[in-house]
Motif scaffolding. Structure first.
Motif, PDB file in Angstrom:
ATOM      1  N   THR A  84      -1.881  14.775  24.749  1.00 25.42           N
ATOM      2  CA  THR A  84      -1.132  13.756  24.005  1.00 25.42           C
ATOM      3  C   THR A  84      -2.087  12.744  23.393  1.00 25.42           C
ATOM      4  N   ILE A  85      -3.122  12.385  24.160  1.00 26.07           N
ATOM      5  CA  ILE A  85      -4.068  11.382  23.673  1.00 26.07           C
ATOM      6  C   ILE A  85      -4.756  11.852  22.398  1.00 26.07           C
ATOM      7  N   GLY A  91      -1.768   5.901  19.646  1.00 26.38           N
ATOM      8  CA  GLY A  91      -0.872   5.482  20.723  1.00 26.38           C
ATOM      9  C   GLY A  91       0.252   6.468  20.886  1.00 26.38           C
ATOM     10  N   GLY A  92       0.306   7.116  22.029  1.00 28.63           N
ATOM     11  CA  GLY A  92       1.324   8.143  22.246  1.00 28.63           C
ATOM     12  C   GLY A  92       2.130   7.867  23.491  1.00 28.63           C
ATOM     13  N   GLY A  93       2.779   6.727  23.521  1.00 32.92           N
ATOM     14  CA  GLY A  93       3.687   6.451  24.628  1.00 32.92           C
ATOM     15  C   GLY A  93       4.855   7.414  24.563  1.00 32.92           C
ATOM     16  N   ALA A 236      -2.247   6.762  27.567  1.00 27.88           N
ATOM     17  CA  ALA A 236      -1.799   7.444  26.347  1.00 27.88           C
ATOM     18  C   ALA A 236      -1.208   6.446  25.365  1.00 27.88           C
ATOM     19  N   ASN A 237      -0.625   5.378  25.901  1.00 29.47           N
ATOM     20  CA  ASN A 237       0.010   4.358  25.088  1.00 29.47           C
ATOM     21  C   ASN A 237      -1.007   3.457  24.405  1.00 29.47           C
ATOM     22  N   GLY A 238      -2.194   3.339  25.034  1.00 28.82           N
ATOM     23  CA  GLY A 238      -3.130   2.308  24.582  1.00 28.82           C
ATOM     24  C   GLY A 238      -4.404   2.834  23.954  1.00 28.82           C
ATOM     25  N   VAL A 239      -4.388   4.059  23.457  1.00 26.24           N
ATOM     26  CA  VAL A 239      -5.600   4.653  22.901  1.00 26.24           C
ATOM     27  C   VAL A 239      -6.313   3.734  21.898  1.00 26.24           C
TER      28      VAL A 239
END
Lengths: 605, 605
Positions: A84-85, A91-93, A236-239
């Motif tokens: 996902t990253i 950002g992949g939340g 994953a949310n904070g790439v």
């Protein structure tokens, strides 16, 4: 003074340009994103034992196999999230992935699940943090709820101030916690293997078996232990906040984090079983292992750093929730107010809402981490599942190199987390998961209703109507008058500047007072200015009905009700003056053609 | 729906003509006015014993002599108040008597003392009522505070509804209480005298003496027991509601009431000593005497009727406090809002204030009657003393027949109650009386400050200023604009009807958006109506400062800031819309020459 108090608590307002960003290195990222995941070692092993010990002390031997199974699941989730990253470097939340790949409703379900997740993380982490301190300050036990509430209030104030300098604060306690707990685990393993002579936990022995060791009980233990995995999705949310190359650094951090978590979780669970730990509200497994293995400075260091890390883990929700609320509010699924930044450039409304709700949760569940856990796990796993399912759709759609392999990885992830979700819901349903099962659809329905409302509003406001024409220029004004004084006079002067027809109304039961007032009135306003009419009439009770009758006489013209409002020189004198305009405003709020205005009469002494 | 809820809780609004009065006969008056006085039997004997038992069980023998001394004081006060009743047939509360005879400041001191008295009556009576129930439902003991808070909330709601039908509700429980407690006393006296074989209270024996039986301890017991007299002044306040001849009926009722009170108080105190009662938070002297003497239906009847009578005694303050607040508010010593009657024609603000404060007292003092008593007695005796001192002045001034004798009677009353006040303050100072000693002057200072403020305001508003002239007719309007839609358009149309110069302001950092907006704007409003100017300008952040600069350009003209506010069709949609006007209004509240108005844009779907 109210403003000074606000400044003292929240700091001075910040200029908008102060919104800086600071990119994170891998070691710092562990501190910033690892809090939630790592701190779960404070409650996940407990949940396994809480379930198993129902079948008697002997059943505790199953805790290690269950922890291994959970670690395997953690491995699957980690590999899936690495994909996902790379696929979502911006950002992949789970919300983003679910919405982009699965559509609107699954996206909203993910948003609802995330909201529940953020909220329960606060409650669980803060109460677990208090528990970590109770383990060496037993006197705090009776003030468990107040201590947790105080912790949440502290987080609220800190976040309303804004936490830009956050990085450094997070890194030190996280490493202290990992270091001390790691040392404890290593020393414990040495003692139970090489050195021999297994130390025993000093807490009360478990009561006799009250249930048979059924597969359901094992699933129950598994479901509880799965809370170890919470927070793993944060990276994953904070790439975008990682240093370049963002995705590679983020993925590497995720792997490191998962590795540390696996070692600590397995170590604590194994040692907990060996020393015969029996989790209680006063001492969790980590504390009991600590007391048994290294009752000294190391024990205190572990407990203290655990408390700090848990508090900081709760803090991550104070960033996450307001941001999520702002995003879905921007899309029109949540009240607009959540998109507004406060004076310190943080989403104040979101921070206040999650703080207040978390306090309510802590009070209702009497500050018990164990009681809160069933609410917690469902949201987390629902997010995992939606995210993984979204990734399957992503690979089917984009079909880049190696897409079949990547599809398979996320497929396994979706299947595993989906199964885990079902297990968690079934095993914890009666204990509180039902609340989440109801809450998520309820939230989604509200999102949709809000969106529909904004849609209708936009449509209704889209029609600008004809450009203003001379017909619009007439305007009538009504002023409730008690007697003729400066307040009335100022209101009349203001009304004359705005309107060609000013009606002063004196509410009077028999008209005698009005006749008297008319004399003074005419003396004061003998010659009203050109082409303007000023009349003083008698009005009936209730004023609201009288106003509506006056409006109905000329329905095509706006009628403005002007209420003189005395504004004292000092704010603390405000309670001494009537807020009568407020009542009128409320009563006439839904009536077409009427505007209620307060005319401020400012006192200067 | 908010309105339906209000109606359900409070009943429908009443027309003003519903204010009826119902004259009271003597027997009914005992019920209406005797509650506070009679119910004090539930705590006054306890206070005597609480003090004496500090010197060991043997000291309890002093309780009867102390009760006799208090009864003598009661006799003096009764005779004195009979004179007040005849002298003030229109109502001679201590506030009236003190103000009319001693002047403004003593009157305000009496008002402050009465307020404290009303407040503490609620807290003491409700907690004592809960205690009366705890005596036979021990499980309630741990919920003491919540039960008391629930009781106060109940009284608030009932009084906000208005209690016109009150008479009948009060009479029955009062007579039940007097009858059952009277029967208990008679039966108890029979058992300890004629029948022989003194029954003993079952509660724990008193611990050994911790203090020496000093005169100070005796004064302490006396001061506590004096709470038996609270409420005796109620009749003097309410003479006008008696049937004719009002004063004679009121005086006769007062004598009867004092007689009943004396018998019950002396009886309970004597029996309490004989059965060896040791007052506790769980069972007061009445309850222990009841258990010892007649543990059966009579015991339950006494406790139950005591609980009801105590709750109703608290209710008297819910009438008295709002009325007093309204009276001194009418004189300008208290916020005007307290003179306003709500929809049910009761002084809602006063009811809410006393309810909330009483709840705070109960929570702070953890629902303990004994802890609240020191606050209670001071206010009561201060009122007695001021009232009696006022009567001395009254006789010196009016000099009717027998005035020297009457002067002597009230002189003795003033001296006795004055001495009692000093005793109460000294004996109970450390235990809480200090709070009242500080609070009364604090309240008086506030009354004076409020009066001075209203005086200044009246003076400042008295100058009406010149009659309106043509120069007043110019008026500018400013509308913050985000984009051009129906909301903006309606606001502009409304502004044009009120003003010859309308400035639409678009807040924009670089001006690009504003230039774009200007095109649509000019297309819509190509030809503004005759002699009116409509311009669209770019504004800088913060808006509040920009508005003040625009106002400063033409300081002699009013500038109205018109904020379009979308009003949804259903009230529950309100949270979905920004109340941005509110913030502007607050920020500009103290700025001269600026009026902030919301222009309601009503949605119809």
């Amino acid at each position: 003074m109210a403003r000074s108090l606000q400044h003292m608590l929240l700091g001075r307002p910040l200029p908008t340009t102060a919104m800086l960003e600071e990119r994170l290195t891998r070691p710092r990222a562990i501190g910033a994103f690892g809090l939630d995941a790592l701190s779960s070692v404070a409650y996940a092993p407990d949940e396994i034992l809480y379930a198993l010990l129902l079948a008697g002390a002997a059943a505790a031997r199953l805790s290690l196999p269950i922890a291994v199974a959970i670690t395997a699941l953690l491995l699957i989730v980690t590999v899936s999230y690495r994909q996902t990253i790379f696929a979502y470097p911006h950002g992949g939340g789970s919300f983003t992935v679910a919405r982009e790949n699965l559509g609107r409703i699954p996206g909203l379900v993910a948003a609802a699940a995330l909201m529940v997740d953020y909220l329960t993380v606060v409650a669980v982490s803060v109460t677990a943090g208090v528990q970590a301190i109770v383990a060496f300050v037993p006197a705090l036990d009776t003030h468990r709820v107040s201590a947790s509430v105080a912790g949440i209030l502290l987080l609220m104030v800190v976040n309303l101030r804004g936490v830009r300098e956050a990085g450094a604060i997070f890194v030190l306690p996280t490493y202290l916690f990992v270091g001390s707990l790691g040392a404890l685990v290593v020393w414990g393993l040495l003692r139970v293997t090489v050195l021999g002579g297994v130390p025993q936990a000093v807490h009360a022995a478990p009561s006799a078996a009250v249930e048979v060791l059924t597969p359901f009980l094992v699933l129950h233990a598994f479901a509880g232990g799965c809370t170890a995995m919470t927070g793993i999705e944060a990276i994953a949310n904070g790439v975008p906040v990682f240093k370049r190359p963002e995705a590679r650094n983020a993925a590497a951090t995720l792997s490191t984090l998962a590795g540390i978590l696996a070692v600590l979780f397995l170590g604590v669970t194994y040692l907990g079983q060996r020393v015969g730990a029996v989790p209680t509200a006063q001492a969790n497994v980590v504390a009991q292992v600590g007391r048994a293995v290294a009752d000294g400075p190391l024990f205190y260091l572990v407990q203290l750093s655990a408390a700090v890390v848990l508090l900081l883990a709760a803090n991550t929700s104070f960033n996450g929730f307001p941001l999520l609320a702002a995003i879905i509010a921007r899309d029109g699924y949540f009240p607009h107010q959540f998109t507004k930044r406060g004076q310190r450039l943080v989403y104040s409304n979101g921070i206040i809402v999650i703080g207040v709700l978390a306090i309510a949760l802590v009070v209702v569940f009497r500050g018990s981490t164990h009681a809160l856990i069933p609410l917690f796990a469902v949201g987390v796993f629902l997010c995992f599942t939606l995210s993984q399912a979204g990734m399957i759709q992503h690979w089917l759609r984009t079909r880049g190199p190696w897409w079949r392999l990547k599809l398979a990885v996320n497929g396994v992830g979706a299947l595993a987390t989906g199964l885990a979700t079902v297990v968690v819901v079934v095993a914890k349903f009666a204990a509180g998961a039902w609340l989440v099962v109801l809450l998520v659809p309820f939230l989604v329905m509200n999102f949709l209703a809000i969106h529909a409302h904004y849609q209708r509003t936009r449509e209704e406001l889209a029609n600008v109507g004809p450009s203003p024409d001379p017909h619009d220029l007439r305007h009538r004004t009504l002023i409730p008058v008690h007697k003729l004084n400066r307040a009335t006079a100022e209101a009349v002067r203001y009304a004359l500047s705005a309107s060609d027809s000013v009606i002063a109304v004196h509410i009077d039961d028999d008209g005698a007072e009005t006749r008297q007032l008319q004399h003074t009135w005419q003396a004061w306003c003998e010659h009203p200015p050109a082409d303007r009419a000023v009349t003083l009439s008698r009005g009936d009770r209730p004023l609201v009905d009288y106003i509506q009758r006056v409006q109905a006489e000329e329905p095509r013209q706006p009628l403005t009700v002007m209420v003189p409002e005395v504004i004292p020189h000092h704010w603390w004198e405000e309670p001494l003056h009537n807020q009568s305009a407020f009542g009128l405003e409320l009563a006439l709020r839904y009536k077409d053609g009427i505007v209620v205005t307060t005319v401020p009469i400012r006192l200067h002494r």
